[in-house]
Design a protein around this motif. Sequence first.
Motif: not given
Length: 516
Positions: A19, A21-22, A24, A108-111
């Motif tokens: 996971h 987060a933006k 990061d 945005t966040d990524y997985e």
Amino acid sequence: MPTITRRDTEDSRAVLTVHIAKEDYERSVNKKLNDFRKKAQLKGFRAGQVPMSYAKKVYGKQVLADELNDLAYKELINYIAESGMETIGQPLPSEDQSAPELNVKNYTDYEFEYEIGLIPTINLKGIDKSITLDSFDVEITDEAIQEEIDKYLKKRGERKEIDEVKSENDLLMVDLIELEGDEPKIDGINKLSMIAIEDIQDEKLKKKILKLKKGDTFDANIHELVAEDQQDTVRKYLLNVDEETEFNETFRAEISTITHIQAPEMNALLLADAVGLEKAEKHVAEFLPKEDEATENEELEIPEAVDAEKAVSKEEKEAAEKGMKEEIGLLMQEQYEDTASKRLVDKTMDKLLEINELPLPDSYFKRWLKINNKDKVITEKLYTNTAKTLRLSLILNAVAKHLGVYVSVDDIETELRENFYERSGLDPEDPATEEKFQQFYEQMLQYSESYVIQRQSQLNSDNVKEKLEEIIKVKKKKVSTKEFNDTLQAEHEEAKKKEEAESLKEEALAQVAIEG
């Protein structure tokens, strides 16, 4: 900071979801894009003043993709190390996940989902003296020692072309012509090949050949022109034909060249070349040249050399012969003991593999093989053999741990670090020294990726070899070198036949599956 969640599957895999987060990656991506912006040139804008929107449009997705990949991989490696996961291979992106939509306008966040193979838990059966195996104590006879000495002297011998066969040590270059009855076969095999007279099995034929000269011919069964244990060389080396080619067994050989090998007379220098200067000095120190009369001789790889034409005294010859027999005998004893010990370890691992189930993450392992061997076709046979090698390695590691002699990958790195410090002469307490070692270590792994695993396997095998009788019963047998070599050859042939039978079985099952 990225986080990871783990899910174990029933087929010995772990699915790791990273996971990100933006927060990061946002700052790092913007910095890199800003660096690109300062270097980019765009008509209508001064140097270093290109808009960020342009940098994102041109470079954004690539910079973002690289940053996400780096973050994910670093987090995976740290997670695996800190969690103590025992894994096979490296993390691979899950096959069923789609490529993410990279948005450089609105972060945005990524997985990301990865899978990795897990080493199965091994509860070893059979390490309770329930296994009994033969071990060989090889007796090194004077005849076996002399045979090795003769081979060495033959290699060092002077080669000279002659017109008539002189001895069994001679080599014949012959035209081999396939016969049909008593005449050359039309469109038959015709091949120029080398034959060693000493290898010819038919004694009557050998005696006949010893009376021949250049240009003479003789007829013979092609299989009798090589030693009994060299039959697999007939097609490849004598005739240069493939496995499918059919041919008659009788050939006519016309002698085109006879090469006589004259073995050199034994002396101190030959002994030093054969067994090394340090060992030779114990026997012939007084006959070796002194520093003031020595010249460098690179061929023999020792610093001292003497005139090759210099006469050899009786005393020097006798001392050199005695030293050769003693040192070659000790060397042979060491080599045969090592081979016998290695055979016993291999036999033990094979037996333990038979009685211990060791499931592997097959789907993952096949993918890993394909990705890491792009130049090879991963056939079922190749996969089966590779999987067996891996299982044997896991069994060996488990036995080493059970015996308390296990060598880990970290131990290998420590060994390399100590050797590096010693060779470089750098201060181990200096942080810069560790940095230089890490650079060396990374370069070494790039050059030889498998070195660490091979070294680990070698040391674990050596350690297990020393304590093997603690877990199995060993039945000692005293044998000659010939009996031992014949045993190894027979076991090799048996293993080869078994592998061929299994391969045919797999092919038949595959064909049935296709037709079905």
